[in-house]
Enzyme design. Structure first.
Site, PDB file in Angstrom:
ATOM      1  N   ASP A 130       1.004  -1.147   0.196  1.00 49.65           N
ATOM      2  CA  ASP A 130      -0.187   0.007  -0.070  1.00 49.65           C
ATOM      3  C   ASP A 130       0.954   1.262  -0.062  1.00 49.65           C
ATOM      4  O   ASP A 130       1.753   1.260   0.370  1.00 49.65           O
ATOM      5  CB  ASP A 130      -0.992   0.161   1.318  1.00 49.65           C
ATOM      6  CG  ASP A 130      -2.036  -0.913   1.173  1.00 49.65           C
ATOM      7  OD1 ASP A 130      -2.303  -1.121  -0.031  1.00 49.65           O
ATOM      8  OD2 ASP A 130      -2.874  -1.122   2.294  1.00 49.65           O
ATOM      9  N   ARG A 180      -2.057  -1.115  -8.305  1.00 49.61           N
ATOM     10  CA  ARG A 180      -3.105  -0.550  -7.998  1.00 49.61           C
ATOM     11  C   ARG A 180      -3.502   0.791  -8.037  1.00 49.61           C
ATOM     12  O   ARG A 180      -2.655   1.708  -7.421  1.00 49.61           O
ATOM     13  CB  ARG A 180      -3.697  -1.080  -6.610  1.00 49.61           C
ATOM     14  CG  ARG A 180      -5.011  -0.666  -6.028  1.00 49.61           C
ATOM     15  CD  ARG A 180      -5.245  -0.577  -4.366  1.00 49.61           C
ATOM     16  NE  ARG A 180      -5.201  -1.808  -3.956  1.00 49.61           N
ATOM     17  CZ  ARG A 180      -4.743  -2.248  -2.791  1.00 49.61           C
ATOM     18  NH1 ARG A 180      -4.040  -1.211  -2.084  1.00 49.61           N
ATOM     19  NH2 ARG A 180      -4.808  -3.447  -2.517  1.00 49.61           N
TER      20      ARG A 180
END
Length: 302
Positions: A130, A180
């Site tokens: 992330d 992502r």
């Protein structure tokens, strides 16, 4: 103003103590967080799989300051991969590098990350790193590149609100890195991020159009129907199959939209967070959408 206030409060330790000790708020946090234990996250993942949705499990935590805490986090992620395999779930894993010791040392953090990626690869699985606030962007990408050069079972996240993201996408694609794409959930100064929503949206579409035809499998993370529609149009235009990318959405947010995309034949992955350190994540979810804050206020005062 409300978003800025909530993001500022997400950094307050005293406010965190009050929130996490409040029984009502803890119960309501389950709208966005599966629970505090891995078993609860596994149960939520099973439910998503039963609804034909993929999952990314995230053991919450960030900004650890000791090697012991970092190693405990590493061990927790290793356990998640073991449980995914044992339970035969269609799921991968997400983590933050400050949880693995990035504030301590990039070299130490890289070693931690590599050990988790090796476990992921042993199960033919995948770890998503992330992205955090912009002060960590360059270091995160550098660590991911180095680990990706040794093991392909790792990818990362690009935040469309940062000016630097187009160059980062180009660099990561050169490494064959799966990405992502999201808009970004942190409070950033105008020196590094687009301050206007329309500019963030425009950059999001621009980056999405770079990713889809790249030949790698990416995640388009959004709950915005306009971004979803733009992605579907781009995939049709570029002749990108529905099986060659996925939409990604957050646990507890726009479940109606999640289910509609599945019915339309798209791959949908649900990001399921869990763990005791849920407060910062919970506050960012309240800050990013007025509907989330309205849900919280309505149920709290009820």
């Amino acid at each position: 103003m409300i978003r800025s206030t909530l993001l500022k409060l997400s950094e307050s330790k005293s406010f965190a103590r009050w929130v996490t000790s409040n029984t009502t708020i803890r119960r309501m946090s389950h709208r966005f967080v599966a629970g505090e234990a891995l078993d609860e996250a596994i149960a939520a993942a099973r439910e998503c799989n039963d609804q034909r949705m993929l999952v990314s499990l995230d053991y919450l935590g960030e900004n650890v300051s000791t090697t012991d805490d970092s190693q405990r986090a590493r061990d927790a992620f290793l356990e998640v991969f073991d449980r995914i395999a044992a339970e035969r779930l269609d799921a991968n894993v997400s983590c933050k590098l400050t949880q693995l010791g990035l504030d301590i040392s990039s070299e130490f953090c890289e070693g931690q990350l590599l050990s988790i990626v090796e476990r992921a690869r042993s199960y033919s699985n995948f770890l998503r790193v992330d992205m955090e606030g912009s002060v960590y962007t360059a270091r995160t990408i550098d660590v991911v590149k180095r680990v990706r050069s040794q093991n392909p079972a790792v990818g990362t996240v690009i935040q469309a609100y940062l000016y630097r993201s187009e160059q980062d996408v180009q660099d990561l694609l050169a490494y064959g890195c799966r990405i992502r794409l999201c808009k970004g959930a942190y409070k950033e100064p105008p020196e590094v991020a687009f301050p206007r929503k329309q500019d963030v949206d425009a950059n999001y579409v621009k980056l999405m159009r770079m990713l889809l035809p790249s030949g790698f499998y990416h995640g388009i993370a959004t709950h915005d129907p306009r971004m979803i529609a733009a992605t579907i149009r781009c995939a049709a235009e570029k002749k990108v199959s529905k099986q060659d990318f996925e939409f990604q959405m957050l646990y507890g947010v726009r479940t109606d939209l999640q289910q509609q995309l599945v019915r339309d034949g798209f791959r949908v992955r649900i990001y399921i967070p869990y763990g005791q350190d849920w407060f910062p994540y919970f506050m960012r979810r309240l800050a990013e959408r007025p509907a989330n804050l309205a849900f919280f206020a309505r149920n709290f005062f009820r």
